[in-house]
Design a protein around this motif. Structure first.
Motif, PDB file in Angstrom:
ATOM      1  N   MET A   1      -1.747   7.284   0.396  1.00 42.43           N
ATOM      2  CA  MET A   1      -0.184   8.068   0.872  1.00 42.43           C
ATOM      3  C   MET A   1       0.955   7.442  -0.685  1.00 42.43           C
ATOM      4  O   MET A   1       1.220   6.408  -1.117  1.00 42.43           O
ATOM      5  CB  MET A   1       0.470   7.452   1.660  1.00 42.43           C
ATOM      6  CG  MET A   1       1.874   8.031   2.030  1.00 42.43           C
ATOM      7  SD  MET A   1       3.493   7.494   3.380  1.00 42.43           S
ATOM      8  CE  MET A   1       2.816   5.087   2.536  1.00 42.43           C
ATOM      9  N   THR A   2       1.615   7.991  -1.562  1.00 40.93           N
ATOM     10  CA  THR A   2       2.337   7.634  -2.869  1.00 40.93           C
ATOM     11  C   THR A   2       4.074   8.412  -2.244  1.00 40.93           C
ATOM     12  O   THR A   2       4.016   9.676  -2.072  1.00 40.93           O
ATOM     13  CB  THR A   2       2.148   8.040  -4.329  1.00 40.93           C
ATOM     14  OG1 THR A   2       1.125   9.222  -3.391  1.00 40.93           O
ATOM     15  CG2 THR A   2       1.098   7.175  -3.677  1.00 40.93           C
ATOM     16  N   GLU A 116       4.429   9.873   6.438  1.00 39.35           N
ATOM     17  CA  GLU A 116       3.792   9.361   5.224  1.00 39.35           C
ATOM     18  C   GLU A 116       3.894   7.678   5.629  1.00 39.35           C
ATOM     19  O   GLU A 116       4.019   6.874   4.517  1.00 39.35           O
ATOM     20  CB  GLU A 116       5.494   9.344   4.671  1.00 39.35           C
ATOM     21  CG  GLU A 116       5.000  11.214   4.170  1.00 39.35           C
ATOM     22  CD  GLU A 116       5.859  11.326   2.639  1.00 39.35           C
ATOM     23  OE1 GLU A 116       6.502  10.933   2.068  1.00 39.35           O
ATOM     24  OE2 GLU A 116       6.853  12.255   2.972  1.00 39.35           O
ATOM     25  N   GLY A 119       0.577   3.924   7.749  1.00 33.94           N
ATOM     26  CA  GLY A 119      -0.926   2.511   7.657  1.00 33.94           C
ATOM     27  C   GLY A 119       0.705   1.466   6.647  1.00 33.94           C
ATOM     28  O   GLY A 119      -0.171   0.816   5.580  1.00 33.94           O
ATOM     29  N   GLY A 120       1.797   1.953   6.924  1.00 30.83           N
ATOM     30  CA  GLY A 120       2.499   0.804   6.063  1.00 30.83           C
ATOM     31  C   GLY A 120       3.086  -0.287   6.984  1.00 30.83           C
ATOM     32  O   GLY A 120       2.806   0.313   8.678  1.00 30.83           O
ATOM     33  N   TYR A 141       5.695  -3.074   3.373  1.00 37.81           N
ATOM     34  CA  TYR A 141       4.688  -2.454   2.453  1.00 37.81           C
ATOM     35  C   TYR A 141       3.853  -1.045   2.756  1.00 37.81           C
ATOM     36  O   TYR A 141       3.795  -0.809   3.642  1.00 37.81           O
ATOM     37  CB  TYR A 141       4.008  -3.531   3.072  1.00 37.81           C
ATOM     38  CG  TYR A 141       4.205  -5.319   2.683  1.00 37.81           C
ATOM     39  CD1 TYR A 141       3.820  -5.557   1.952  1.00 37.81           C
ATOM     40  CD2 TYR A 141       4.858  -5.504   3.416  1.00 37.81           C
ATOM     41  CE1 TYR A 141       4.518  -7.014   1.530  1.00 37.81           C
ATOM     42  CE2 TYR A 141       5.124  -7.064   3.654  1.00 37.81           C
ATOM     43  CZ  TYR A 141       4.544  -7.479   2.182  1.00 37.81           C
ATOM     44  OH  TYR A 141       5.307  -8.257   2.566  1.00 37.81           O
ATOM     45  N   LEU A 142       3.856  -0.319   1.768  1.00 40.78           N
ATOM     46  CA  LEU A 142       3.350   0.839   2.154  1.00 40.78           C
ATOM     47  C   LEU A 142       2.546   0.714   1.579  1.00 40.78           C
ATOM     48  O   LEU A 142       2.091   0.959  -0.006  1.00 40.78           O
ATOM     49  CB  LEU A 142       4.598   2.057   1.638  1.00 40.78           C
ATOM     50  CG  LEU A 142       5.847   2.442   2.564  1.00 40.78           C
ATOM     51  CD1 LEU A 142       6.704   3.171   2.237  1.00 40.78           C
ATOM     52  CD2 LEU A 142       5.906   2.423   3.982  1.00 40.78           C
ATOM     53  N   ARG A 143       1.472   2.153   1.197  1.00 44.49           N
ATOM     54  CA  ARG A 143      -0.294   2.400   1.051  1.00 44.49           C
ATOM     55  C   ARG A 143       0.200   2.929  -0.733  1.00 44.49           C
ATOM     56  O   ARG A 143       1.418   3.838  -1.178  1.00 44.49           O
ATOM     57  CB  ARG A 143      -0.891   3.318   1.393  1.00 44.49           C
ATOM     58  CG  ARG A 143      -1.195   3.027   2.530  1.00 44.49           C
ATOM     59  CD  ARG A 143      -2.105   3.993   3.814  1.00 44.49           C
ATOM     60  NE  ARG A 143      -3.285   3.562   5.047  1.00 44.49           N
ATOM     61  CZ  ARG A 143      -3.782   4.015   5.164  1.00 44.49           C
ATOM     62  NH1 ARG A 143      -3.662   5.218   5.355  1.00 44.49           N
ATOM     63  NH2 ARG A 143      -4.184   3.683   6.703  1.00 44.49           N
ATOM     64  N   GLY A 144      -0.016   1.906  -1.513  1.00 38.67           N
ATOM     65  CA  GLY A 144       0.438   2.845  -2.775  1.00 38.67           C
ATOM     66  C   GLY A 144       1.516   2.599  -3.354  1.00 38.67           C
ATOM     67  O   GLY A 144       1.667   2.790  -4.505  1.00 38.67           O
ATOM     68  N   GLU A 145       2.423   1.237  -3.077  1.00 40.93           N
ATOM     69  CA  GLU A 145       3.314   1.709  -3.708  1.00 40.93           C
ATOM     70  C   GLU A 145       3.532  -0.416  -3.519  1.00 40.93           C
ATOM     71  O   GLU A 145       3.567  -1.013  -2.800  1.00 40.93           O
ATOM     72  CB  GLU A 145       4.425   1.909  -2.499  1.00 40.93           C
ATOM     73  CG  GLU A 145       4.685   2.926  -2.785  1.00 40.93           C
ATOM     74  CD  GLU A 145       5.237   3.594  -3.616  1.00 40.93           C
ATOM     75  OE1 GLU A 145       5.901   3.202  -4.258  1.00 40.93           O
ATOM     76  OE2 GLU A 145       5.036   4.782  -4.114  1.00 40.93           O
TER      77      GLU A 145
END
Length: 203
Positions: A1-2, A116, A119-120, A141-145
């Motif tokens: 995810m971005t 979105e 997973g965060g 914390y988010l995926r890909g960030e």
């Protein structure tokens, strides 16, 4: 995810905690404690995660988000702040109608981004007393960030702990909504009833 931009990220998190971010509106906190403020933010995060993991349809998730927004946010305070100076001339009925339209508008505007966040997580880091109540700082914390700061402002002015604003990477999200809705009102010649109708009809 971005996310395509930091603005998209800010918009989504405003919704996720619902609010959107009115410092100085609330009066001094009386009985609100640091633990109450932190517990409120932890409850918001837990409820958001529960909705995300529910597997419900997008429409049902948006409905759940609006319920969370009403439960954990000081919606009347937020709505009146967003309405700004134009609220001074609004009748009591118009203020109530705008508050209802505002909560639905925010829910629909951002609620579709719930998925979105799968997973965060958001981890509460610290809290400190401020004039309106407490500032609760956390890291998202988010995926890909890369991790980034999310700050909740909490007050008990309305009789129980509620959040009334958020800052994402230092950006005041409630002030952002005030600017955007103020521009919408200007385009309607200051007609509050027309603004309310358009907010209700917005996708």
């Amino acid at each position: 995810m971005t996310f395509s931009s930091s603005q998209n990220r800010r918009q989504f998190l405003a919704t996720s905690a619902a609010a959107l971010t009115c410092a100085g509106i609330a009066g001094p906190a009386a009985a609100l404690s640091e633990s109450q403020a932190v517990n409120l933010v932890n409850s918001i995060v837990a409820e958001i995660n529960r909705v995300i993991a529910s597997g419900k349809s997008e429409a049902a998730m948006i409905g759940d988000f609006e319920a969370l927004f009403v439960r954990y946010a000081d919606v009347p305070i937020m709505a009146l702040y967003v309405l700004g100076n134009d609220g001074r001339s609004a009748s009591a009925a118009q203020k109530r109608a705008f508050t209802q339209a505002f909560q639905g508008y925010i829910s629909r505007k951002y609620g579709r981004r719930f998925r979105e966040f799968i997973g965060g997580r958001i981890d509460v880091q610290s809290a400190r007393a401020i004039k309106p109540g407490y500032e609760v700082r956390s890291i998202a914390y988010l995926r890909g960030e890369a991790p980034f700061d999310v700050t909740f402002l909490v007050s008990d002015k309305s009789g129980r702990p509620l959040f009334f604003n958020m800052f994402i990477e230092g950006v005041n999200l409630l002030l952002t909504e005030r600017t955007e809705i103020g521009a919408m009102l200007d385009r309607r010649g200051g007609n509050i009833d027309q603004l309310i109708a358009d907010l209700r009809a917005s996708a």
